[in-house]
Design an enzyme around this catalytic site. Structure first.
Site, PDB file in Angstrom:
ATOM      1  N   LYS A  14      48.118  28.605  43.748  1.00  0.00           N
ATOM      2  CA  LYS A  14      48.462  30.038  43.750  1.00  0.00           C
ATOM      3  C   LYS A  14      47.780  30.744  44.909  1.00  0.00           C
ATOM      4  CE  LYS A  14      44.305  31.624  42.245  1.00  0.00           C
ATOM      5  NZ  LYS A  14      43.380  32.339  43.089  1.00  0.00           N
ATOM      6  N   ASP A 141      42.492  31.322  35.389  1.00  0.00           N
ATOM      7  CA  ASP A 141      43.712  31.114  36.181  1.00  0.00           C
ATOM      8  C   ASP A 141      44.657  30.087  35.553  1.00  0.00           C
ATOM      9  OD1 ASP A 141      42.827  32.853  38.143  1.00  0.00           O
ATOM     10  OD2 ASP A 141      41.989  31.263  39.409  1.00  0.00           O
TER      11      ASP A 141
HETATM   12  O1  C5P Z   1      37.520  31.592  34.197  1.00  0.00           O
HETATM   13  P1  C5P Z   1      36.903  30.640  35.155  1.00  0.00           P
HETATM   14  O2  C5P Z   1      36.053  29.598  34.466  1.00  0.00           O
HETATM   15  O3  C5P Z   1      37.870  30.030  36.095  1.00  0.00           O
HETATM   16  O4  C5P Z   1      35.900  31.485  36.047  1.00  0.00           O
HETATM   17  C1  C5P Z   1      34.960  30.896  36.901  1.00  0.00           C
HETATM   18  C2  C5P Z   1      33.891  31.911  37.235  1.00  0.00           C
HETATM   19  O5  C5P Z   1      34.435  32.912  38.084  1.00  0.00           O
HETATM   20  C3  C5P Z   1      33.321  32.653  36.052  1.00  0.00           C
HETATM   21  O6  C5P Z   1      32.245  31.947  35.466  1.00  0.00           O
HETATM   22  C4  C5P Z   1      32.863  33.950  36.682  1.00  0.00           C
HETATM   23  O7  C5P Z   1      31.617  33.777  37.342  1.00  0.00           O
HETATM   24  C5  C5P Z   1      33.899  34.196  37.756  1.00  0.00           C
HETATM   25  N1  C5P Z   1      34.995  35.079  37.298  1.00  0.00           N
HETATM   26  C6  C5P Z   1      34.739  36.426  37.123  1.00  0.00           C
HETATM   27  N2  C5P Z   1      35.749  37.249  36.691  1.00  0.00           N
HETATM   28  C7  C5P Z   1      36.982  36.776  36.468  1.00  0.00           C
HETATM   29  C8  C5P Z   1      37.277  35.411  36.674  1.00  0.00           C
HETATM   30  C9  C5P Z   1      36.247  34.576  37.093  1.00  0.00           C
HETATM   31  O8  C5P Z   1      33.613  36.878  37.332  1.00  0.00           O
HETATM   32  N3  C5P Z   1      37.953  37.607  36.077  1.00  0.00           N
END
Ligand code: C5P
Length: 308
Positions: A14, A141
């Site tokens: 993406k 994502d």
């Molecule tokens: O959701 P995911 O595990 O992919 O997110 C990875 C990291 O990215 C999270 O631990 C956070 O530090 C950051 N993140 C965030 N806000 C979001 C998505 C991700 O701060 N909306």
């Protein structure tokens, strides 16, 4: 419960056409307002029945992908097995076509692919909405990697509203040297904005209008990413790559998500060849590829398509 001998699934990368980031939340995440756009760079996953859970990864930078239980595809398979009460395992073979830790959600694509593959392999036949619920627990994502297309994402990025009938876009993708950790880029974004009043994030209506009118020149002018200053602060060489794309005549240039992949919007495939060659000559990125969007989300494919 196993109903298939093997399943092949393809899942897309993406680009965030717009990524607006709110202030940090108490749970450590940030509220987002983003326009996700699935592009034709893919990871392919082959799933075969097994008694345990294992993953093997090949392709570009495969050694940088963990193969223990922290692998997002393994986590996705385990989550579905637990949720559905399936007493079976799976071996997952991933072929990476999406840059690793590049800001194009390659790990999320693998997780979405694993959900779709295991659902078919084990015959659990979950409706997409139920798979999306599991997907959101694995990563912000992952629901979009399931749905694909072009969609507005809110919340952590997991709440999606599809943008139907949005225009086809052509891209040149530049692979920077090195990788960036998503949590570090979010933290750097907070640090850079610590003296500012950060508003609640909203997607720009000018971008949505440009998408609706299928006007790539206006879309190019409206591309925006609140994480870009943070990614460039952690990896200053990205500025050179972005400059090279602008000089090459791209309609817009952007760090993809948390980076460090850079993407350049071009008018059509011929323009893509021109800008791609200029990026190669610039020496500011280690590899250049071209793709287009929108494309569908994770889906079962025939083995021939998998190899193609
Ligand atoms: O959701 P995911 O595990 O992919 O997110 C990875 C990291 O990215 C999270 O631990 C956070 O530090 C950051 N993140 C965030 N806000 C979001 C998505 C991700 O701060 N909306």
């Amino acid at each position: 419960m196993t109903s298939r001998a093997e399943v092949f699934v393809r899942a897309p990368a993406k680009v965030n056409l717009s990524l607006k980031v709110g202030p940090p939340r108490e749970d450590g995440y940030h509220d987002l307002a983003t326009v996700f756009h699935a592009v034709s760079l893919f990871d392919d996953v082959r799933a075969v029945p097994a008694d345990d859970f294992q993953v093997h990864v090949e392709g570009l930078d495969a050694d940088a992908v963990p193969t223990d239980d922290s692998n997002l595809a393994v986590r996705a398979a385990l989550a579905l097995a637990e949720d559905a009460g399936v007493d079976a395992g799976v071996h997952l073979d991933i072929t990476k076509g999406i840059p690793v830790a590049g800001g194009m959600a390659g790990g999320s694509a693998d997780a979405a692919a694993a959900l779709v593959a295991c659902d078919a392999l084990w015959g659990t036949r979950y409706p997409r909405a139920r798979l999306a619920g599991l997907a959101a627990r694995i990563g912000s994502d992952v629901p979009f990697a399931l749905s694909g297309g072009t969609a507005i994402g809110t919340g952590r990025g997991e709440m999606l509203s599809p943008l139907l009938g949005s225009s086809d876009l052509h891209w040149v993708v530049g692979l920077a040297d090195g990788q960036l950790s998503t949590p570090k880029v979010f933290r750097e974004c907070d640090r850079l904005r610590s003296q500012q009043d950060v508003p609640h994030p909203e997607v720009s209506s000018a971008l949505l209008e440009a998408m609706r009118d299928a006007d790539p020149h206006r879309v190019g002018a409206e591309l925006e990413n609140d994480l870009q200053p943070a990614a460039c602060s952690l990896m200053p060489s990205l500025e050179h790559a972005l400059d090279a794309g602008r000089t090459a005549g791209a309609l817009g240039s952007l760090v993809s998500g948390s980076g460090p992949t850079v993407v350049f919007l071009v008018a059509d495939s011929e323009h893509g060849i021109e800008v791609g060659e200029a990026m190669e000559r610039s020496g500011t990125v280690r590899a250049v590829s071209r793709c287009r969007g929108p494309v569908p989300g994770a889906r079962v494919v025939e083995p021939v398509a998998h190899r193609g």
